[in-house]
Design a protein around this motif. Structure first.
Motif, PDB file in Angstrom:
ATOM      1  N   CYS A 158       1.033  -1.106  -0.043  1.00 57.50           N
ATOM      2  CA  CYS A 158      -0.090  -0.111  -0.061  1.00 57.50           C
ATOM      3  C   CYS A 158       0.757   1.222   0.025  1.00 57.50           C
ATOM      4  O   CYS A 158       1.730   1.552   0.864  1.00 57.50           O
ATOM      5  CB  CYS A 158      -0.966   0.107   1.160  1.00 57.50           C
ATOM      6  N   VAL A 171      -5.215   5.811   1.427  1.00 60.91           N
ATOM      7  CA  VAL A 171      -6.037   4.918   0.471  1.00 60.91           C
ATOM      8  C   VAL A 171      -5.294   3.627  -0.019  1.00 60.91           C
ATOM      9  O   VAL A 171      -4.451   3.823  -0.629  1.00 60.91           O
ATOM     10  CB  VAL A 171      -6.457   5.819  -0.803  1.00 60.91           C
ATOM     11  N   CYS A 172      -5.806   2.713   0.227  1.00 53.27           N
ATOM     12  CA  CYS A 172      -5.227   1.421   0.136  1.00 53.27           C
ATOM     13  C   CYS A 172      -6.078   0.398  -0.966  1.00 53.27           C
ATOM     14  O   CYS A 172      -7.373   0.938  -0.986  1.00 53.27           O
ATOM     15  CB  CYS A 172      -4.886   0.497   1.302  1.00 53.27           C
ATOM     16  N   SER A 173      -5.700  -0.418  -1.652  1.00 55.99           N
ATOM     17  CA  SER A 173      -6.662  -1.307  -2.281  1.00 55.99           C
ATOM     18  C   SER A 173      -6.217  -2.677  -2.286  1.00 55.99           C
ATOM     19  O   SER A 173      -4.975  -3.124  -1.733  1.00 55.99           O
ATOM     20  CB  SER A 173      -6.146  -0.749  -3.752  1.00 55.99           C
ATOM     21  N   GLN A 175      -6.543  -6.000  -5.035  1.00 56.86           N
ATOM     22  CA  GLN A 175      -6.811  -6.175  -6.634  1.00 56.86           C
ATOM     23  C   GLN A 175      -6.787  -7.686  -6.654  1.00 56.86           C
ATOM     24  O   GLN A 175      -5.776  -8.553  -5.915  1.00 56.86           O
ATOM     25  CB  GLN A 175      -5.612  -5.653  -7.358  1.00 56.86           C
ATOM     26  N   TYR A 213     -15.123   3.215   1.343  1.00 58.38           N
ATOM     27  CA  TYR A 213     -14.774   2.146   0.475  1.00 58.38           C
ATOM     28  C   TYR A 213     -15.787   1.864  -0.679  1.00 58.38           C
ATOM     29  O   TYR A 213     -16.809   2.311  -0.523  1.00 58.38           O
ATOM     30  CB  TYR A 213     -14.522   0.673   1.145  1.00 58.38           C
ATOM     31  N   TYR A 214     -15.045   1.442  -1.807  1.00 57.45           N
ATOM     32  CA  TYR A 214     -15.690   1.289  -2.877  1.00 57.45           C
ATOM     33  C   TYR A 214     -15.083   0.284  -3.862  1.00 57.45           C
ATOM     34  O   TYR A 214     -13.840   0.004  -3.676  1.00 57.45           O
ATOM     35  CB  TYR A 214     -16.242   2.554  -3.626  1.00 57.45           C
ATOM     36  N   THR A 215     -15.754  -0.368  -4.715  1.00 57.54           N
ATOM     37  CA  THR A 215     -15.287  -1.218  -5.792  1.00 57.54           C
ATOM     38  C   THR A 215     -15.189  -0.845  -7.100  1.00 57.54           C
ATOM     39  O   THR A 215     -16.002  -0.012  -7.380  1.00 57.54           O
ATOM     40  CB  THR A 215     -16.200  -2.566  -5.613  1.00 57.54           C
ATOM     41  N   SER A 216     -14.315  -1.239  -7.871  1.00 59.21           N
ATOM     42  CA  SER A 216     -14.413  -1.061  -9.166  1.00 59.21           C
ATOM     43  C   SER A 216     -13.812  -2.266 -10.077  1.00 59.21           C
ATOM     44  O   SER A 216     -13.398  -3.192  -9.628  1.00 59.21           O
ATOM     45  CB  SER A 216     -13.419   0.026  -9.745  1.00 59.21           C
ATOM     46  N   VAL A 231     -11.086  -4.386  -8.210  1.00 58.77           N
ATOM     47  CA  VAL A 231     -10.327  -3.637  -7.175  1.00 58.77           C
ATOM     48  C   VAL A 231     -11.207  -3.238  -6.306  1.00 58.77           C
ATOM     49  O   VAL A 231     -12.303  -2.596  -6.421  1.00 58.77           O
ATOM     50  CB  VAL A 231      -9.614  -2.136  -7.786  1.00 58.77           C
ATOM     51  N   HIS A 233     -11.322  -0.475  -3.280  1.00 55.69           N
ATOM     52  CA  HIS A 233     -10.533   0.584  -2.621  1.00 55.69           C
ATOM     53  C   HIS A 233     -11.209   0.969  -1.139  1.00 55.69           C
ATOM     54  O   HIS A 233     -12.435   0.916  -0.996  1.00 55.69           O
ATOM     55  CB  HIS A 233     -10.623   1.925  -3.562  1.00 55.69           C
ATOM     56  N   SER A 235     -10.588   3.680   2.256  1.00 55.90           N
ATOM     57  CA  SER A 235      -9.596   4.742   3.065  1.00 55.90           C
ATOM     58  C   SER A 235      -9.731   4.581   4.378  1.00 55.90           C
ATOM     59  O   SER A 235     -10.516   4.285   4.990  1.00 55.90           O
ATOM     60  CB  SER A 235     -10.508   5.974   2.498  1.00 55.90           C
TER      61      SER A 235
END
Length: 446
Positions: A158, A171-173, A175, A213-216, A231, A233, A235
């Motif tokens: 991160c 802000v980490c992710s 994947q 948080y949210y997805t993409s 992904v 994401h 915070s």
């Protein structure tokens, strides 16, 4: 006796034969009625090396996550360690069987089926839990849908921006990608959008709180082609209360402690020096301790470093203030002693009828002249002025330089050195308060 033995042996063989026939017939009925379809029937003609829908289009794989825990977040290594439950769903038409029920298989039978080659690209270390067995789940539904779940722990990189540490927001992710199948073979999607991720809302961390948080859905571009990517994401905002109690309050109190010397008499040299040196050394130790949990070699000037630098400047300034005040006090005492000696010698010379003069080359050396010599000197000066008229004196430039130097010296000289402490009692607290206001406004709201 022999007849009895033969009779018992005959009865035992008959009973064994009858039980064997019963078990075999009951097993056939169980296989045909209650275990449909059997693993053998499902695996008949199944090739686990070929993906579903081979030559018919990509396989759609739905993903969902349960975040069990985030065990550690390291600023030194810039990574975090998380335990997650990863669930993957896809449809394999080769596994369709009649009925509306599902079949749960042992996780060790996963080697018999085709499974996606999903991996975490930013993972540094990861492992699959295997207590008491490998934590895997395989469930096959009658329409050919396969549910594959596993429990893993991974240390994931991160990238962090520590310029506002400890008032920072990271802000980490997480994947998920396909290792070998490109977008023409496999398509990833979140099964329920942002609701596909659970556990972050109720997660409790030591220094952080999950802000959002949210997805993409995206694609990973490599030299070998385009690969599907999912992904997550999230915070993280650091809880600053710990650092306020651990670092900010002690450093502020040290600054206040350095101001105590302003109320101590300037003649108490050991007391004021001890306070100044002790606060400087304590502040240095506090600055070194605040860097133990942070990377040593980085290009970040962190917010906590700025504040500790401000506090160190004020503490060191208080020590310098006493040095200046003490120097001015000694200088003032020296000038007073010289003036007192001159006055005493002047008084003594008046009693003898001589006027003491101070030469320019030796200020402390007195020259005595008799009244007769003084009269001759005054007459020569007046006659020289009458002859010269408006012609300037030869020593005019030298006397003007002396006047200028005397004025400059009067500007930088302190008549009462005790006023330095009196002014410092007001200037230092007001300046520190003003700098604190600017500091907190910048790092909290900008």
């Amino acid at each position: 006796m022999q007849i009895l033995f033969l009779t018992c042996l005959t009865l035992g063989l008959a009973l064994k034969q009858s039980l064997g026939v019963f078990s075999a017939s009951q097993l056939d009925d169980w296989n045909d009625s209650q275990l449909l379809p059997t693993i053998q029937k499902l695996m008949k003609g199944y090739n686990r090396y070929l993906r579903p829908n081979f030559n018919e289009g990509p396989v759609e794989i739905g993903m969902s996550l349960d975040i069990a825990s985030i065990d550690a977040i390291s600023e030194i290594n810039m990574d975090y360690t998380a335990t997650i439950f990863l669930r993957q769903r896809w449809t394999d038409s080769r596994l369709v069987f009649p009925g509306n029920e599902s079949v749960s298989m042992d996780g060790r039978l996963v080697s018999l089926l085709w499974i996606p080659d999903t991996f975490i690209p930013d993972s540094k270390r990861s492992f699959l839990h295997d207590v008491t067995v490998e934590n895997r789940l395989i469930r096959i539904f009658s329409n050919g849908t396969v549910l594959y779940a596993l429990r893993i722990t991974a240390t994931i990189a991160c990238n962090m921006d520590l310029t506002k540490y400890p008032m920072d927001r990271q802000v980490c992710s997480l994947q998920l990608e396909s290792w070998g199948y490109n977008v023409q073979d496999v398509v990833f999607y979140w099964t329920r959008g942002n609701d596909s991720v659970r556990g972050l809302d109720t997660l409790r961390l030591a220094q952080y709180s999950v802000e959002s948080y949210y997805t993409s859905v995206s694609q990973a571009v490599y030299e070998t082609g385009l690969y599907p990517r999912l992904v997550l994401h999230f915070s993280l905002r650091r809880n600053v209360l710990f650092f306020i109690l651990e670092t900010y309050v002690p450093s502020t109190l040290l600054v206040v402690l350095s101001w105590v010397s302003f109320w101590i008499s300037q003649s108490s040299v050991p007391a004021r020096t001890c306070i100044g040196v002790t606060t400087v050394l304590t502040m240095t130790t506090l600055m070194m301790g605040s860097r133990t949990s942070l990377p040593n070699a980085n290009c970040f000037i962190k917010a906590i470093d700025v504040y500790l630098g401000i506090c160190f400047t004020f503490i060191f300034g208080a020590l310098l203030e006493y040095a200046c005040a003490h120097f001015c006090t000694l200088q003032h005492q020296t000038i007073s002693d010289v003036q007192r000696d001159l006055q005493r010698e002047f008084d003594e010379s008046n009693t003898n009828g001589a006027i003491p003069l101070v030469t320019s080359s030796h200020p402390s050396k007195l020259m005595e002249q008799s009244p007769k010599q003084e009269g001759v000197r005054s007459q020569s000066i007046s006659s020289r002025e009458e002859q010269g008229g408006t012609q300037p004196l030869k020593g005019c430039s030298l006397s003007s330089i002396k006047d200028i130097s005397r004025k400059a010296k009067s500007i930088f000289s302190v008549e009462n050195p005790h006023n330095i402490d009196r002014y410092a009692r007001t200037v230092f607290p007001l300046s520190f308060f003003f700098v604190n206001v600017l500091y907190w406004l910048y790092y909290l709201f900008i």
